[in-house]
Design a protein around this motif. Structure first.
Motif, PDB file in Angstrom:
ATOM      1  N   ASP A 142       0.807  -1.177   0.009  1.00 13.16           N
ATOM      2  CA  ASP A 142       0.145  -0.100   0.134  1.00 13.16           C
ATOM      3  C   ASP A 142       0.977   1.180  -0.071  1.00 13.16           C
ATOM      4  OD1 ASP A 142      -2.491  -1.479   0.493  1.00 13.16           O
ATOM      5  OD2 ASP A 142      -2.139  -1.728   2.519  1.00 13.16           O
ATOM      6  N   TRP A 143       0.807   1.910  -1.184  1.00 10.24           N
ATOM      7  CA  TRP A 143       2.170   2.969  -1.235  1.00 10.24           C
ATOM      8  C   TRP A 143       1.770   3.943  -2.512  1.00 10.24           C
ATOM      9  CZ3 TRP A 143       6.349   2.547  -5.001  1.00 10.24           C
ATOM     10  CH2 TRP A 143       6.458   1.507  -5.786  1.00 10.24           C
ATOM     11  N   THR A 144       2.381   4.824  -2.466  1.00 11.33           N
ATOM     12  CA  THR A 144       2.474   5.919  -3.738  1.00 11.33           C
ATOM     13  C   THR A 144       3.455   5.636  -4.614  1.00 11.33           C
ATOM     14  OG1 THR A 144       1.236   7.497  -2.327  1.00 11.33           O
ATOM     15  CG2 THR A 144       2.325   8.460  -4.242  1.00 11.33           C
ATOM     16  N   MET A 145       3.029   5.439  -5.808  1.00 12.18           N
ATOM     17  CA  MET A 145       4.045   5.192  -7.019  1.00 12.18           C
ATOM     18  C   MET A 145       4.523   6.463  -7.690  1.00 12.18           C
ATOM     19  SD  MET A 145       2.393   2.088  -8.670  1.00 12.18           S
ATOM     20  CE  MET A 145       3.646   1.092  -9.162  1.00 12.18           C
ATOM     21  N   ALA A 146       3.694   7.349  -7.811  1.00 13.68           N
ATOM     22  CA  ALA A 146       4.061   8.725  -8.288  1.00 13.68           C
ATOM     23  C   ALA A 146       3.129   9.795  -8.139  1.00 13.68           C
ATOM     24  CB  ALA A 146       3.923   8.479  -9.951  1.00 13.68           C
ATOM     25  N   THR A 147       3.682  10.875  -8.083  1.00 15.63           N
ATOM     26  CA  THR A 147       2.729  12.131  -7.735  1.00 15.63           C
ATOM     27  C   THR A 147       3.038  13.249  -8.611  1.00 15.63           C
ATOM     28  OG1 THR A 147       4.349  13.050  -6.221  1.00 15.63           O
ATOM     29  CG2 THR A 147       3.365  11.615  -5.272  1.00 15.63           C
ATOM     30  N   ASP A 148       2.037  14.063  -8.893  1.00 15.67           N
ATOM     31  CA  ASP A 148       1.856  15.074  -9.760  1.00 15.67           C
ATOM     32  C   ASP A 148       3.006  14.908 -10.912  1.00 15.67           C
ATOM     33  OD1 ASP A 148       0.961  17.493 -10.238  1.00 15.67           O
ATOM     34  OD2 ASP A 148       2.426  18.521  -9.326  1.00 15.67           O
ATOM     35  N   SER A 149       2.662  13.886 -11.779  1.00 16.06           N
ATOM     36  CA  SER A 149       3.343  13.748 -12.787  1.00 16.06           C
ATOM     37  C   SER A 149       2.702  13.201 -14.087  1.00 16.06           C
ATOM     38  CB  SER A 149       4.476  12.195 -12.458  1.00 16.06           C
ATOM     39  OG  SER A 149       5.195  12.421 -11.453  1.00 16.06           O
ATOM     40  N   SER A 150       3.043  13.488 -15.222  1.00 10.14           N
ATOM     41  CA  SER A 150       2.666  12.849 -16.642  1.00 10.14           C
ATOM     42  C   SER A 150       3.307  11.585 -16.586  1.00 10.14           C
ATOM     43  CB  SER A 150       3.070  13.571 -17.657  1.00 10.14           C
ATOM     44  OG  SER A 150       2.216  14.872 -17.574  1.00 10.14           O
TER      45      SER A 150
END
Length: 413
Positions: free
Chosen positions: A138-146
């Motif tokens: 359970d985690w974030t892979m990418a933020t605010d990205s194309s």
């Protein structure tokens, strides 16, 4: 008798006049047909030339995209190495394309315009799931990205009905892509849109394909614009994955680490992504997109365009600015911040900095309207507390944010 002769004369005159008009009309008809034929022939020639020019353009885009992916897959870690590999590939390919176009009656030329730097994220360990370096599902892979070229290779035997793995793509409206077994076999389900059967384990989120076949529900969920990507129960399946973002590695890694470790001082140990190839998951600098100027000339056509290749990019081209570096150096109660930025359109407006308390989000200090590349200091920050040091770069239309956690004696908070 004189009346009969006059009538015959008038009749003869009418007949001669009619014949003359017929000759005139016939001549006009032949002339008009000739003009129409000439115009149709010219139109057909022009249309044929346009079609050839469009074919040339499409070939250039495909060739640039192939060179980008070739460069990104090489086992190197530096962006300069990627760029050099791209140039070498296009050096071999551009003359061949130009020579081929000449055989089709075209004078075609290709002039490389540049490449846009980004970051490639890879996890090639097929014995684990979609997890971070701690094994967390359970985690974030990418933020605010194309995000483009987002691909999964799933081990089918690991997909079972009790455990559904969900990838959430959020551009302001969250869209869930679920890999599951509903009892009839593995499938990819896009919540609210439909399902596609998964028989070989290949899920191409960027292209909207499952096992190589077009999957309408998945195509509707492709990441467009700047998005956040997160995963739930990523350890519920075994899979490898990779994708490319338009952010530089340093800013991307900092932003993701802050999202995943909001209460841990920078740098987290271990960070979300490694920088060593093979230490899955890891990041490397990559080419996000490439551009070139093309020209096609025939006797009747002069066709010139600037073309762009970003394989499997959905929606409009990425145009947002990004931090190429964002470094916070702490010395006692002083924070020294240095940064550099980049923008595909070369129109960065400004950088804003803000220092906030981790415990309650209250702003301690901020500074706005700073130059795209520069430095700033925050002196005598109160001791015994933890702080977020946030940076925002904007081009007036879109912006990107990074954040680091630093403390003056109270970390973790």
């Amino acid at each position: 008798m004189a009346d009969v002769t006059g009538e015959r004369s008038r009749a003869q005159l009418l007949l001669v006049g009619a014949l003359a008009l017929a000759v005139i009309f016939l001549s006009l008809s032949l002339l008009l047909n000739s003009v129409i034929y000439t115009e149709n022939l010219a139109t057909r020639q022009t249309h044929a030339d346009v079609e050839k020019a469009e074919t040339f353009r499409a070939s250039v885009v495909d060739g640039l995209g192939g060179a980008v992916e070739y460069a990104n897959r090489r086992n190197v870690t530096g962006f300069a190495d990627r760029r050099d590999a791209y140039r070498a590939a296009t050096d071999d390919w551009i003359p061949t394309l130009a020579n081929y176009s000449a055989t089709d009656g075209l004078a075609g030329d290709v002039d490389r315009a540049g490449v846009q730097q980004g970051t490639r994220i890879v996890d090639a360990n097929a014995s684990t799931g979609i997890v971070d370096r701690n094994g967390d599902g359970d985690w974030t892979m990418a933020t605010d990205s194309s995000v483009r070229r987002f691909r999964l290779n799933v081990t089918l035997s690991s997909v079972d009905s009790p455990d559904d793995t969900t990838i959430t793509i959020d551009d302001g409206t969250a869209q869930d892509v679920v890999v599951e077994d509903d009892g009839s076999g593995p499938q990819v389900r896009v919540v609210g849109r439909g399902t596609c059967e998964l028989t070989r384990g290949h899920v191409d989120i960027g292209a909207g394909r499952v096992d190589g076949d077009y999957c309408p529900p998945l195509a509707d969920a492709r990441p467009t614009g700047t998005v956040d990507v997160s995963v739930s129960n990523g350890d519920g399946i075994d899979a490898t994955y990779s994708f490319v973002v338009d952010r530089h590695s340093e800013g991307f890694r900092t932003a993701v680490d802050t999202a995943n470790f909001p209460g841990q001082c920078t740098p987290p140990s271990p960070p979300t992504y490694a920088t060593t190839v093979g230490d899955d998951p890891y990041t490397t600098p990559a080419i996000y997109a490439a551009t070139a100027r093309i020209g096609v000339a025939t006797q009747d056509l002069d066709y010139r365009r600037t073309v762009r290749a970003a394989p499997d990019e959905a929606g409009e081209p990425a145009t947002g600015p990004t931090f190429t570096t964002f470094n916070v150096t702490q010395s006692g109660n002083d924070f020294d911040v240095g940064w550099q930025t980049s923008d595909p359109n070369a129109d960065v407006d400004s950088v804003d900095l803000r220092v906030t308390y981790v415990t309650n989000g209250t702003v301690y200090a901020d500074s706005s309207g700073l130059s795209p590349n520069g430095s700033a200091s925050f002196k005598d920050v109160p001791s015994g507390l933890a702080y977020y040091v946030n940076g925002t770069v904007t081009d007036g239309t879109s912006d990107r944010r990074v954040s680091e956690i630093h403390d003056t004696g109270a970390c973790p908070p």
